[in-house]
Write a protein that holds these residues in place. Structure first.
Motif, PDB file in Angstrom:
ATOM      1  N   ILE A  32       0.831  -1.201   0.000  1.00  0.00           N
ATOM      2  CA  ILE A  32       0.000   0.000   0.000  1.00  0.00           C
ATOM      3  C   ILE A  32       0.868   1.255   0.000  1.00  0.00           C
ATOM      4  CG2 ILE A  32      -1.584   1.342   1.440  1.00  0.00           C
ATOM      5  CD1 ILE A  32      -3.037  -1.265   2.020  1.00  0.00           C
ATOM      6  N   TYR A  33       1.975   1.251   0.735  1.00  0.00           N
ATOM      7  CA  TYR A  33       2.883   2.402   0.724  1.00  0.00           C
ATOM      8  C   TYR A  33       3.436   2.635  -0.683  1.00  0.00           C
ATOM      9  CZ  TYR A  33       2.937   2.801   5.809  1.00  0.00           C
ATOM     10  OH  TYR A  33       2.590   2.990   7.119  1.00  0.00           O
ATOM     11  N   ASP A  34       3.770   1.552  -1.387  1.00  0.00           N
ATOM     12  CA  ASP A  34       4.242   1.690  -2.767  1.00  0.00           C
ATOM     13  C   ASP A  34       3.149   2.247  -3.675  1.00  0.00           C
ATOM     14  OD1 ASP A  34       6.719   0.781  -2.101  1.00  0.00           O
ATOM     15  OD2 ASP A  34       6.397  -1.261  -2.860  1.00  0.00           O
ATOM     16  N   PHE A  35       1.916   1.804  -3.467  1.00  0.00           N
ATOM     17  CA  PHE A  35       0.783   2.302  -4.250  1.00  0.00           C
ATOM     18  C   PHE A  35       0.584   3.796  -4.000  1.00  0.00           C
ATOM     19  CE2 PHE A  35      -3.777   2.984  -4.962  1.00  0.00           C
ATOM     20  CZ  PHE A  35      -3.928   2.431  -6.229  1.00  0.00           C
ATOM     21  N   ILE A  36       0.653   4.206  -2.749  1.00  0.00           N
ATOM     22  CA  ILE A  36       0.503   5.621  -2.393  1.00  0.00           C
ATOM     23  C   ILE A  36       1.642   6.442  -3.013  1.00  0.00           C
ATOM     24  CG2 ILE A  36       0.682   7.245  -0.459  1.00  0.00           C
ATOM     25  CD1 ILE A  36      -0.934   5.245   1.205  1.00  0.00           C
ATOM     26  N   HIS A  37       2.849   5.900  -2.973  1.00  0.00           N
ATOM     27  CA  HIS A  37       3.996   6.610  -3.527  1.00  0.00           C
ATOM     28  C   HIS A  37       3.914   6.699  -5.054  1.00  0.00           C
ATOM     29  CE1 HIS A  37       8.039   8.157  -3.824  1.00  0.00           C
ATOM     30  NE2 HIS A  37       8.341   7.198  -4.689  1.00  0.00           N
ATOM     31  N   THR A  38       3.426   5.653  -5.699  1.00  0.00           N
ATOM     32  CA  THR A  38       3.324   5.641  -7.160  1.00  0.00           C
ATOM     33  C   THR A  38       2.402   6.744  -7.661  1.00  0.00           C
ATOM     34  OG1 THR A  38       3.670   3.249  -7.195  1.00  0.00           O
ATOM     35  CG2 THR A  38       2.696   4.225  -9.157  1.00  0.00           C
ATOM     36  N   TYR A  39       1.264   6.925  -7.018  1.00  0.00           N
ATOM     37  CA  TYR A  39       0.282   7.902  -7.475  1.00  0.00           C
ATOM     38  C   TYR A  39       0.290   9.193  -6.657  1.00  0.00           C
ATOM     39  CZ  TYR A  39      -1.383   4.079 -10.292  1.00  0.00           C
ATOM     40  OH  TYR A  39      -1.454   3.059 -11.187  1.00  0.00           O
ATOM     41  N   GLN A  40       1.242   9.372  -5.760  1.00  0.00           N
ATOM     42  CA  GLN A  40       1.386  10.570  -4.929  1.00  0.00           C
ATOM     43  C   GLN A  40       0.074  10.933  -4.225  1.00  0.00           C
ATOM     44  OE1 GLN A  40       2.487  11.816  -8.428  1.00  0.00           O
ATOM     45  NE2 GLN A  40       4.486  10.921  -8.154  1.00  0.00           N
ATOM     46  N   LEU A  41      -0.509   9.957  -3.546  1.00  0.00           N
ATOM     47  CA  LEU A  41      -1.758  10.186  -2.818  1.00  0.00           C
ATOM     48  C   LEU A  41      -1.433  10.805  -1.461  1.00  0.00           C
ATOM     49  CD1 LEU A  41      -3.514   6.770  -3.538  1.00  0.00           C
ATOM     50  CD2 LEU A  41      -3.738   8.897  -4.790  1.00  0.00           C
TER      51      LEU A  41
ATOM     52  N   SER B 230      -4.195  12.573   0.358  1.00  0.00           N
ATOM     53  CA  SER B 230      -5.426  12.825   1.116  1.00  0.00           C
ATOM     54  C   SER B 230      -6.109  11.553   1.606  1.00  0.00           C
ATOM     55  CB  SER B 230      -6.391  13.645   0.265  1.00  0.00           C
ATOM     56  OG  SER B 230      -6.645  12.967  -0.931  1.00  0.00           O
ATOM     57  N   ILE B 231      -5.438  10.422   1.569  1.00  0.00           N
ATOM     58  CA  ILE B 231      -5.995   9.190   2.127  1.00  0.00           C
ATOM     59  C   ILE B 231      -4.870   8.455   2.845  1.00  0.00           C
ATOM     60  CG2 ILE B 231      -5.656   7.764   0.075  1.00  0.00           C
ATOM     61  CD1 ILE B 231      -8.446   6.515   0.759  1.00  0.00           C
ATOM     62  N   SER B 232      -5.217   7.831   3.958  1.00  0.00           N
ATOM     63  CA  SER B 232      -4.186   7.168   4.753  1.00  0.00           C
ATOM     64  C   SER B 232      -4.019   5.718   4.308  1.00  0.00           C
ATOM     65  CB  SER B 232      -4.559   7.213   6.233  1.00  0.00           C
ATOM     66  OG  SER B 232      -5.694   6.424   6.470  1.00  0.00           O
ATOM     67  N   SER B 233      -2.905   5.160   4.681  1.00  0.00           N
ATOM     68  CA  SER B 233      -2.644   3.760   4.349  1.00  0.00           C
ATOM     69  C   SER B 233      -3.590   2.844   5.116  1.00  0.00           C
ATOM     70  CB  SER B 233      -1.190   3.411   4.657  1.00  0.00           C
ATOM     71  OG  SER B 233      -0.918   3.669   6.019  1.00  0.00           O
ATOM     72  N   ASP B 234      -3.977   3.233   6.324  1.00  0.00           N
ATOM     73  CA  ASP B 234      -4.913   2.429   7.111  1.00  0.00           C
ATOM     74  C   ASP B 234      -6.276   2.351   6.434  1.00  0.00           C
ATOM     75  OD1 ASP B 234      -2.981   2.015   9.017  1.00  0.00           O
ATOM     76  OD2 ASP B 234      -3.646   3.683  10.284  1.00  0.00           O
ATOM     77  N   ALA B 235      -6.716   3.451   5.835  1.00  0.00           N
ATOM     78  CA  ALA B 235      -8.004   3.445   5.134  1.00  0.00           C
ATOM     79  C   ALA B 235      -7.964   2.510   3.932  1.00  0.00           C
ATOM     80  CB  ALA B 235      -8.371   4.854   4.695  1.00  0.00           C
ATOM     81  N   LEU B 236      -6.846   2.519   3.208  1.00  0.00           N
ATOM     82  CA  LEU B 236      -6.727   1.620   2.051  1.00  0.00           C
ATOM     83  C   LEU B 236      -6.644   0.160   2.488  1.00  0.00           C
ATOM     84  CD1 LEU B 236      -4.263   3.622  -0.212  1.00  0.00           C
ATOM     85  CD2 LEU B 236      -6.731   3.439  -0.385  1.00  0.00           C
ATOM     86  N   LEU B 237      -5.948  -0.090   3.584  1.00  0.00           N
ATOM     87  CA  LEU B 237      -5.847  -1.458   4.091  1.00  0.00           C
ATOM     88  C   LEU B 237      -7.215  -1.958   4.555  1.00  0.00           C
ATOM     89  CD1 LEU B 237      -3.708  -3.628   4.553  1.00  0.00           C
ATOM     90  CD2 LEU B 237      -3.440  -2.755   6.863  1.00  0.00           C
ATOM     91  N   LYS B 238      -7.966  -1.103   5.228  1.00  0.00           N
ATOM     92  CA  LYS B 238      -9.310  -1.465   5.674  1.00  0.00           C
ATOM     93  C   LYS B 238     -10.230  -1.713   4.479  1.00  0.00           C
ATOM     94  CE  LYS B 238     -12.623   0.047   9.128  1.00  0.00           C
ATOM     95  NZ  LYS B 238     -12.974   1.105  10.066  1.00  0.00           N
ATOM     96  N   ASN B 239     -10.085  -0.895   3.438  1.00  0.00           N
ATOM     97  CA  ASN B 239     -10.839  -1.079   2.206  1.00  0.00           C
ATOM     98  C   ASN B 239     -10.560  -2.465   1.620  1.00  0.00           C
ATOM     99  OD1 ASN B 239     -11.793  -1.083  -0.430  1.00  0.00           O
ATOM    100  ND2 ASN B 239     -10.812   0.829  -0.998  1.00  0.00           N
TER     101      ASN B 239
END
Length: 174
Positions: free
Chosen positions: A132-141, A143-152
């Motif tokens: 998820i950290y790599d995904f966030i870094h790839t798209y420069q996100l 406004s959303i946390s890694s915990d929210a994406l993991l919960k999703n």
């Protein structure tokens, strides 16, 4: 001057969730001269935008608080397609922006879940949080946390493969 004015009319601004706007900008890039995202013609999002383009009525105003500027598609006439000139059909209504947001959310979730499912399929080579950290870094996100994406993802996985509860049987003790 007329060409510049016409080119500005070919851009629509919509308001969607901030992380989805960041995802689209990170995925397709933003043009430097006008700050708009150019969507490729072979995506479902392109066709969703094209279907929802309409003429702007006199009582409709242009949204000024939008967070995503989109270069409107210009399809050639033929093959049963009516031609919509983006200089005139340059309005995306509130309903259209919701449909576009839904399409972007589907793309976002599909890509996120695919990456995490591939990680599980290959024996969890990396932790889910690192993926998820790599995904966030790839798209420069931002406004959303890694915990929210993991919960999703965990909610999606539970819908995909629900846990089976163990059936307990009462046994008579003599």
């Amino acid at each position: 001057m007329h060409k510049e004015k016409r080119a500005l009319k070919k851009i629509a601004t919509i308001r969607i969730e901030p992380y989805l706007a960041e995802y689209v900008i990170g995925k397709y890039g933003m043009e430097q001269k006008n700050g708009a995202v150019n969507i490729p013609y072979n995506t479902d999002l392109y066709h969703c935008i094209w279907e929802n383009m309409s003429r702007q009525r006199t009582n409709q105003s242009v949204p000024e608080d939008g967070n995503l500027r989109i270069q409107l598609p210009c399809r050639k006439p033929g093959d049963g397609v009516a031609w919509k000139d983006p200089a005139y059909y340059n309005h995306l209504s509130l309903v259209a922006s919701k449909a576009i947001e839904y399409q972007i959310r589907r793309m976002f979730n599909f890509e996120l879940h695919r990456i995490l499912l591939e990680n599980e399929e290959f024996g969890r080579q990396r932790r889910n949080l690192d993926v998820i950290y790599d995904f966030i870094h790839t798209y420069q996100l931002k406004s959303i946390s890694s915990d929210a994406l993991l919960k999703n993802y965990y909610r999606f996985r539970n819908r995909l493969r629900p846990k089976k509860t163990r059936q307990y049987r009462k046994t008579a003790v003599d």
